[in-house]
Design an enzyme around this catalytic site. Structure first.
Site, PDB file in Angstrom:
ATOM      1  N   CYS A 100      39.046   8.591  56.346  1.00 14.80           N
ATOM      2  CA  CYS A 100      37.889   9.495  56.298  1.00 14.80           C
ATOM      3  C   CYS A 100      36.585   8.767  55.984  1.00 14.80           C
ATOM      4  O   CYS A 100      35.581   8.928  56.697  1.00 14.80           O
ATOM      5  CB  CYS A 100      38.142  10.623  55.301  1.00 14.80           C
ATOM      6  SG  CYS A 100      38.259  10.106  53.570  1.00 14.80           S
ATOM      7  N   HIS A 144      37.770  13.082  49.904  1.00 13.86           N
ATOM      8  CA  HIS A 144      37.727  13.287  51.354  1.00 13.86           C
ATOM      9  C   HIS A 144      36.290  13.564  51.765  1.00 13.86           C
ATOM     10  O   HIS A 144      35.499  14.108  50.986  1.00 13.86           O
ATOM     11  CB  HIS A 144      38.625  14.436  51.785  1.00 13.86           C
ATOM     12  CG  HIS A 144      38.759  14.550  53.271  1.00 13.86           C
ATOM     13  ND1 HIS A 144      39.412  13.598  54.032  1.00 13.86           N
ATOM     14  CD2 HIS A 144      38.289  15.473  54.159  1.00 13.86           C
ATOM     15  CE1 HIS A 144      39.365  13.945  55.308  1.00 13.86           C
ATOM     16  NE2 HIS A 144      38.686  15.073  55.413  1.00 13.86           N
ATOM     17  N   HIS A 177      35.923  14.769  61.281  1.00 16.09           N
ATOM     18  CA  HIS A 177      36.513  13.984  60.198  1.00 16.09           C
ATOM     19  C   HIS A 177      37.851  13.399  60.633  1.00 16.09           C
ATOM     20  O   HIS A 177      38.444  13.794  61.635  1.00 16.09           O
ATOM     21  CB  HIS A 177      36.672  14.833  58.925  1.00 16.09           C
ATOM     22  CG  HIS A 177      37.727  15.896  59.014  1.00 16.09           C
ATOM     23  ND1 HIS A 177      38.475  16.308  57.931  1.00 16.09           N
ATOM     24  CD2 HIS A 177      38.175  16.649  60.055  1.00 16.09           C
ATOM     25  CE1 HIS A 177      39.320  17.258  58.291  1.00 16.09           C
ATOM     26  NE2 HIS A 177      39.165  17.485  59.577  1.00 16.09           N
TER      27      HIS A 177
END
Length: 396
Positions: free
Chosen positions: A308, A356, A368
């Site tokens: 990420c 994240h 993402h």
């Protein structure tokens, strides 16, 4: 003697004051053993439900992502420390060579003294001289040699002391590097363990259970999409209200009933009207879109796969903005804005431990790298529920 004629009691035990025969005792024992066996044997009722498996797998993936960010931080730290150690070791090697050269120079001075028999001219030198001029020349020469020797000795010991300091610093840096490498190994092992546990849980599901799990995921996606649509409506309404307010402010400068002009006050520029940011964000998003479909791989920074924070770092690098490697640092690399004012290009961070991140593309959606086994994709920022959103940051 009467005791010899007493009849023996039948074998058995007493239960609640009642005498039981041996056969009944054996039956009771068998029932007890069967009961114990039934208790000890695994029951199909103990198997977790699909919902419990889904929650457990999500938790494991979350833990793996947390460990991944720790791995990324340890890897970055190790890389920097390795460069520092290499620089220190090169410096120590150069200083060691310099000390060797100084030793040879000092040796040449010692040899010169040995040949003359003294470290400085004295009466014997005068007596050995053929003329007063010879004595004077020798005196000048030996004086210069002595001063040079003294300076060389001082320099040698100063260099030796500095070299020892550098060696000590290199040794400490090597130990720090070793510790960081151990942290790296630990983080890597933790990620692998969490992912293995998640895969093991999923592998135990039947085809029917996997179908139910897919249905649960689909319901979550639909709910996330609904929330994204609501946010998009709110943002559009806020934008329209801001434009109306700006229009009203501009109209207030028209001629009033008094016949005089009232000066209008133009609204001050805000981050949302920064054309420079919009240009950079467009470049970052163009890069991110080009990565859609590439696999999530923990610790990866491209170009074939990403995790990420690796994706967000690479995307903004394409726009000329340098972001830190890990989410913990990226969240501080910009200006925090409200979710209602989020703009394309902003970074959306998730979870209390900020493990994240995705790139906002507008209308409640983001790009993402989700998790192991998945691919870079567009998805609602509510993919894991509204409560999972931590903050929104404008990085440039």
């Amino acid at each position: 003697m009467a005791s010899q004629h007493r009849k023996p009691r039948p074998a058995g035990t007493r239960v609640a004051g009642i005498r039981t025969p041996a056969l009944a005792t054996a039956a009771l024992t068998s029932v007890a053993l069967l009961s114990q066996t039934a208790t000890a044997a695994p029951s199909t009722d103990d198997k977790p439900s699909v919902e419990e498996v889904e929650k457990k797998v999500d938790d494991l993936y979350r833990q793996a992502e947390t460990a991944t960010e720790k791995y990324n931080a340890a890897k970055e730290k190790t890389t920097k420390q390795r460069k520092q150690v290499d620089t220190l070791l090169d410096d120590v090697a150069q200083r060691a060579q310099k000390l060797n050269d100084a030793r040879e120079e000092l040796g040449s001075y010692a040899a010169a003294q040995y040949r003359t028999g003294a470290s400085a001219p004295d009466t014997a030198t005068f007596l050995l001289a053929d003329t007063p001029q010879d004595y004077f020349d020798q005196t000048q020469l030996m004086g210069r040699v002595t001063e040079r020797q003294k300076g060389a000795v001082d320099d040698y010991f100063a260099d030796q002391a500095e070299t020892m300091k550098k060696r000590q610093k290199a040794a400490e840096s090597l130990q720090t590097l070793t510790d960081s490498q151990n942290d790296l190994k630990t983080a890597k092992a933790t990620v692998q363990k969490k992912l293995s546990s998640a895969r093991a849980l999923l592998s135990q599901l039947t085809a029917e259970e996997k179908a139910r799990l897919a249905a649960i995921e689909e319901r979550k996606r639909q709910e996330a999409a609904r929330k994204a649509a609501e946010l998009a409506e709110q943002q559009q309404a806020a934008k329209a209200a801001a434009q109306q307010e700006s229009s009203d402010a501009s109209g207030s400068g028209s001629t009033g009933s008094t016949g005089t002009d009232t000066p209008s006050s133009s609204p001050s520029p805000s981050p949302s009207t920064d054309s420079s940011y919009a240009t950079k964000a467009e470049k970052a998003l163009a890069f991110a879109r080009a990565q859609i479909g590439k696999p999530y791989v923990w610790g990866a920074t491209g170009p074939d796969s990403y995790d990420c924070s690796g994706l967000t770092q690479a995307a903004w690098k394409a726009a000329g903005v340098t972001l830190p490697r890990v989410t913990y640092d990226q969240v501080n690399a910009g200006t925090t804005v409200s979710l209602s004012s989020a703009q394309p290009g902003d970074l959306v961070f998730f979870y209390a431990d900020v493990t994240h991140v995705g790139i906002y593309i507008g209308n409640g959606m983001m790009i993402h790298a989700p998790k192991p086994g998945a691919y870079v994709r567009e998805e609602s920022i509510y993919y894991d529920g509204e409560s999972s959103i931590h903050s929104v940051v404008r990085p440039a």
